[in-house]
Design an enzyme around this catalytic site. Structure first.
Site, short mmCIF file in Angstrom:
data_model
loop_
_atom_site.label_atom_id
_atom_site.label_comp_id
_atom_site.label_asym_id
_atom_site.label_seq_id
_atom_site.Cartn_x
_atom_site.Cartn_y
_atom_site.Cartn_z
N SER A 145 -8.88 8.20 65.68
CA SER A 145 -9.56 9.32 65.03
C SER A 145 -10.75 8.75 64.28
O SER A 145 -10.79 7.54 64.00
CB SER A 145 -8.61 10.00 64.03
OG SER A 145 -9.31 10.87 63.16
N TYR A 158 -2.13 9.90 57.52
CA TYR A 158 -2.91 9.99 58.77
C TYR A 158 -3.97 8.89 58.81
O TYR A 158 -4.13 8.20 59.82
CB TYR A 158 -3.55 11.38 58.83
CG TYR A 158 -4.18 11.75 60.14
CD1 TYR A 158 -3.42 12.27 61.19
CD2 TYR A 158 -5.56 11.61 60.35
CE1 TYR A 158 -4.00 12.64 62.39
CE2 TYR A 158 -6.15 11.98 61.54
CZ TYR A 158 -5.37 12.50 62.57
OH TYR A 158 -5.96 12.86 63.75
P1 NAD Z 1 -2.08 18.90 69.44
O1 NAD Z 1 -1.24 19.35 68.30
O2 NAD Z 1 -2.66 19.91 70.36
O3 NAD Z 1 -1.30 17.83 70.33
C1 NAD Z 1 -0.37 16.94 69.80
C2 NAD Z 1 0.60 16.54 70.88
O4 NAD Z 1 1.54 15.60 70.33
C3 NAD Z 1 1.42 17.73 71.41
O5 NAD Z 1 1.61 17.59 72.80
C4 NAD Z 1 2.75 17.56 70.69
O6 NAD Z 1 3.84 18.12 71.38
C5 NAD Z 1 2.84 16.04 70.64
N1 NAD Z 1 3.82 15.57 69.68
C6 NAD Z 1 3.89 15.82 68.36
N2 NAD Z 1 4.99 15.25 67.83
C7 NAD Z 1 5.62 14.62 68.85
C8 NAD Z 1 6.81 13.86 68.96
N3 NAD Z 1 7.60 13.64 67.90
N4 NAD Z 1 7.16 13.37 70.16
C9 NAD Z 1 6.39 13.60 71.26
N5 NAD Z 1 5.25 14.31 71.21
C10 NAD Z 1 4.88 14.81 70.03
O7 NAD Z 1 -3.21 18.02 68.74
P2 NAD Z 1 -4.44 17.20 69.32
O8 NAD Z 1 -5.58 17.51 68.44
O9 NAD Z 1 -4.60 17.36 70.77
O10 NAD Z 1 -3.99 15.71 68.95
C11 NAD Z 1 -3.87 14.68 69.89
C12 NAD Z 1 -4.25 13.36 69.22
O11 NAD Z 1 -5.63 13.40 68.87
C13 NAD Z 1 -3.49 13.05 67.94
O12 NAD Z 1 -3.15 11.69 67.90
C14 NAD Z 1 -4.50 13.37 66.86
O13 NAD Z 1 -4.27 12.64 65.68
C15 NAD Z 1 -5.78 12.95 67.55
N6 NAD Z 1 -6.98 13.52 66.95
C16 NAD Z 1 -7.16 14.87 66.92
C17 NAD Z 1 -8.32 15.36 66.33
C18 NAD Z 1 -8.60 16.82 66.23
O14 NAD Z 1 -9.57 17.19 65.56
N7 NAD Z 1 -7.84 17.69 66.88
C19 NAD Z 1 -9.27 14.49 65.80
C20 NAD Z 1 -9.03 13.13 65.86
C21 NAD Z 1 -7.89 12.65 66.45
#
Ligand code: NAD
Length: 263
Positions: A145, A158
């Site tokens: 991130s 985080y």
């Molecule tokens: P999201 O909530 O859509 O996806 C998260 C995924 O992780 C889902 O498939 C969920 O089921 C899975 N998950 C959560 N807990 C779990 C567990 N205990 N076991 C297995 N799977 C689990 O969110 P996203 O934004 O797509 O996030 C994906 C990644 O991107 C994360 O690591 C997040 O930190 C990172 N990220 C997101 C953003 C943003 O702005 N959305 C920014 C930077 C980084």
């Protein structure tokens, strides 16, 4: 150089929604055998499987491993190896968020964020590396991130986990530098997924704003481009790292944050 992933097996953790689902879909479209993973209702998981299946010629598999469970993570790697012969691409993407000041931060949420956002990547890499080393091929991508590069208030767990995964990325890259195994981190800014909708809703409620105004304010506070990075853009970056152009790129942290981290 075109990217052809046929014959490659890709696991994307946390790919039942958001960024992971876009990456799984794109890998399938490029010919990979994809294993998706994540939490969700049966109908959501089936919808994700159908989505990935529609993008490619192979039949995707779902592995239910909970990223809080090291044994289940090891099982996910070994069952993909026995069913498909290898794990060539590993994307450690599963993640959760919780916001609170440090003095108010619930201990259980700290533990869960460190486990899901950081330790799960270690366990998956730990299990996948021996096979990658034996076959002299591996592409490991850690979804960090912008919070792996800079801090923000109320995100101690985080930010700690995301800085940690960038460190893990560098050590994985160094330990495998002479083999055809790369490990890189992708560092998104705001992406409009379920994880961020919760933060938009919280701001809307706190400041009595319409949802779209809250989203605009979140962007304005941090992201100079004033727009969300799209999951499909992140999926293109992941594909590049797996293709011929990315073969000598390792240990890098790719900011895809509209300029957030350069300020
Ligand atoms: P999201 O909530 O859509 O996806 C998260 C995924 O992780 C889902 O498939 C969920 O089921 C899975 N998950 C959560 N807990 C779990 C567990 N205990 N076991 C297995 N799977 C689990 O969110 P996203 O934004 O797509 O996030 C994906 C990644 O991107 C994360 O690591 C997040 O930190 C990172 N990220 C997101 C953003 C943003 O702005 N959305 C920014 C930077 C980084």
């Amino acid at each position: 150089m075109s990217i052809d992933l046929s014959g490659k097996v890709a696991i994307v953790t946390g790919s039942t929604s958001g960024i992971g689902l876009a990456m799984a879909r794109n890998f399938a479209g490029l010919g990979a055998q994809v294993v998706i993973n994540g939490l969700g209702e049966e109908t959501d998981i089936q919808a994700a499987l159908d989505d990935v299946a529609s993008a490619g010629a192979t039949t995707p598999k779902y592995d239910p491993a909970n990223m809080l469970d090291a044994d289940a993570i090891r099982g996910m790697i070994s069952s993909a190896e026995s069913e498909f012969g290898s794990v060539d691409i590993l994307v450690n993407n599963a993640g959760i968020q919780h916001t609170a000041r440090i003095e108010d931060f619930p201990h259980g949420r700290w533990e869960d964020i460190i486990s899901i956002n950081l330790s799960s990547a270690f366990y998956a890499i730990n299990a996948a590396l021996p096979g990658m080393q034996k076959r002299d091929f591996g592409r490991i991508i850690n979804i960090a991130s912008v919070h792996g590069l800079v801090g923000s208030v109320e995100k101690s767990a985080y930010v700690a986990a995301k800085h940690g995964i960038i460190g893990l990325t560098k050590v994985t890259a160094l330990e495998n530098a002479t083999q055809n195994i790369t490990c890189n981190a992708i560092c998104p800014g705001w992406v409009r997924t379920a994880l961020v909708e919760k933060q938009i809703a919280a701001l809307a409620e706190k400041e009595s704003l319409e949802t779209e105004e809250a989203a605009r304010q979140l962007l304005a506070a941090k992201e100079p481009s004033l727009r969300f990075t799209r999951p499909e853009e992140l999926a293109e970056a992941a594909a590049f790292l797996c293709g011929p152009g990315g073969a000598n790129m390792t240990g890098a942290s790719l900011a895809m944050d509209g300029g957030w981290s350069i300020q």
